[in-house]
Design a protein around this motif. Sequence first.
Motif, PDB file in Angstrom:
ATOM      1  N   UNK A   1       0.732  -1.303   0.474  1.00 51.50           N
ATOM      2  CA  UNK A   1      -0.075  -0.266   0.122  1.00 51.50           C
ATOM      3  C   UNK A   1       1.042   1.475   0.500  1.00 51.50           C
ATOM      4  N   UNK A   2       1.915   1.491   0.712  1.00 53.03           N
ATOM      5  CA  UNK A   2       2.539   2.946   0.997  1.00 53.03           C
ATOM      6  C   UNK A   2       4.189   2.375   2.008  1.00 53.03           C
ATOM      7  N   UNK A   3       4.649   1.806   0.986  1.00 56.95           N
ATOM      8  CA  UNK A   3       6.349   0.814   1.677  1.00 56.95           C
ATOM      9  C   UNK A   3       7.486   2.287   1.425  1.00 56.95           C
ATOM     10  N   UNK A   4       6.468   3.558   0.864  1.00 58.21           N
ATOM     11  CA  UNK A   4       7.246   4.612   1.574  1.00 58.21           C
ATOM     12  C   UNK A   4       8.216   5.172   2.477  1.00 58.21           C
ATOM     13  N   UNK A   5       9.751   5.911   2.451  1.00 60.13           N
ATOM     14  CA  UNK A   5      10.349   5.808   3.680  1.00 60.13           C
ATOM     15  C   UNK A   5      10.930   4.040   4.318  1.00 60.13           C
ATOM     16  N   UNK A   6      10.985   3.399   3.490  1.00 52.73           N
ATOM     17  CA  UNK A   6      11.671   2.122   4.611  1.00 52.73           C
ATOM     18  C   UNK A   6      10.301   1.513   5.235  1.00 52.73           C
ATOM     19  N   UNK A   7       8.738   1.527   5.137  1.00 45.58           N
ATOM     20  CA  UNK A   7       8.162   1.322   5.547  1.00 45.58           C
ATOM     21  C   UNK A   7       7.935  -0.217   5.365  1.00 45.58           C
ATOM     22  N   UNK A   8       7.871  -0.735   6.251  1.00 43.69           N
ATOM     23  CA  UNK A   8       7.931  -3.175   5.975  1.00 43.69           C
ATOM     24  C   UNK A   8       7.046  -3.511   6.499  1.00 43.69           C
ATOM     25  N   UNK A   9       5.961  -2.933   6.753  1.00 41.32           N
ATOM     26  CA  UNK A   9       4.916  -3.597   8.335  1.00 41.32           C
ATOM     27  C   UNK A   9       3.631  -3.456   8.225  1.00 41.32           C
ATOM     28  N   UNK A  10       3.361  -2.721   6.364  1.00 41.01           N
ATOM     29  CA  UNK A  10       2.023  -2.894   4.981  1.00 41.01           C
ATOM     30  C   UNK A  10       1.018  -3.946   6.095  1.00 41.01           C
ATOM     31  N   UNK A  11      -0.193  -3.407   6.067  1.00 37.82           N
ATOM     32  CA  UNK A  11      -0.781  -4.906   6.830  1.00 37.82           C
ATOM     33  C   UNK A  11      -1.298  -4.867   7.801  1.00 37.82           C
ATOM     34  N   UNK A  12      -0.497  -4.307   8.494  1.00 34.54           N
ATOM     35  CA  UNK A  12      -0.610  -4.483  10.011  1.00 34.54           C
ATOM     36  C   UNK A  12      -1.949  -4.143  11.047  1.00 34.54           C
ATOM     37  N   UNK A  13      -3.140  -2.998  10.342  1.00 35.00           N
ATOM     38  CA  UNK A  13      -4.231  -3.778  10.708  1.00 35.00           C
ATOM     39  C   UNK A  13      -4.463  -4.711  10.883  1.00 35.00           C
ATOM     40  N   UNK A  14      -4.370  -6.236   9.535  1.00 33.89           N
ATOM     41  CA  UNK A  14      -5.212  -7.087   8.924  1.00 33.89           C
ATOM     42  C   UNK A  14      -4.396  -8.031  10.473  1.00 33.89           C
ATOM     43  N   UNK A  15      -2.841  -8.123  10.245  1.00 36.63           N
ATOM     44  CA  UNK A  15      -2.239  -9.039  11.060  1.00 36.63           C
ATOM     45  C   UNK A  15      -2.540  -9.999  12.421  1.00 36.63           C
ATOM     46  N   UNK A  16      -4.088  -8.016  13.047  1.00 36.07           N
ATOM     47  CA  UNK A  16      -3.472  -7.693  13.854  1.00 36.07           C
ATOM     48  C   UNK A  16      -5.506  -7.259  13.605  1.00 36.07           C
ATOM     49  N   UNK A  17      -6.261  -8.268  13.202  1.00 36.96           N
ATOM     50  CA  UNK A  17      -7.107  -8.030  12.549  1.00 36.96           C
ATOM     51  C   UNK A  17      -8.447  -8.542  13.901  1.00 36.96           C
ATOM     52  N   UNK A  18      -9.129  -7.752  14.659  1.00 36.56           N
ATOM     53  CA  UNK A  18     -10.210  -7.368  15.207  1.00 36.56           C
ATOM     54  C   UNK A  18     -11.724  -7.432  14.903  1.00 36.56           C
TER      55      UNK A  18
END
Length: 224
Positions: free
Chosen positions: A25-42
């Motif tokens: 979705x948006x890995x700019x700035x080296x962000x490597x945790x994309x999709x974190x909401x669905x890793x912890x879906x509630x």
Amino acid sequence: MARKITGAAFVSLDGVIQAPGGPTEDPTGGFDQGGWVFKLWDEGINETLGTLFAGDYGLLLGRRTYDIFAAYWPYVEGEEAAMGEAFTRADKYVLTRSDASLDWDNSHRLGDIDAVAALKQTDDPDLVIQGSSTLYPPLLAAGLIDRLILMTYPVVLGSGKRLFGDDTRAGQLEMTDHRVTDKGTVIATYRPGGALPPYPPFGPKPSTSDREAERQRRMKQGTW
């Protein structure tokens, strides 16, 4: 009656809102945790989103969030197709200085904050901000946000784009509702509460010690 603007955001405990939806979705700035909401879906989040997007609404977006949505939602299939169709039907207002094409159906360009203020005075459906971290400082400063729904996950991401950037003005928020889901996500609803009050007379008085004077001197010199 003026339209209301609600900001709804997935947030980590350290204030990150970048790329909640997926790894690319948006890995700019080296962000490597994309999709974190669905890793912890509630499942409790589903209830909140179901209420938020029930009925008619318009979307108020920054340019980058618009690009993310426009490349995904018109083409999604399966269980998410209904949401894609709803987002396509909805009016989408994009606050942007760019003159790049907005070719997703029902998309409209807003050139500045004054245009948002004028839009807010119309009688059409209320507006929902998704993502779009760059919108919050100017909209809050202009008094245009009526409600914030922050879905704060019990996770620390360390780096990434923050909900409130350095340009955000100081101010109070008044909590109007809250719940904690079974997995520990705090869903809190706020409305703007005005400027911070002055420092109270009962607050601790500054130290007059020589050591504190030296600390103050070093801070001014940039050596502390």
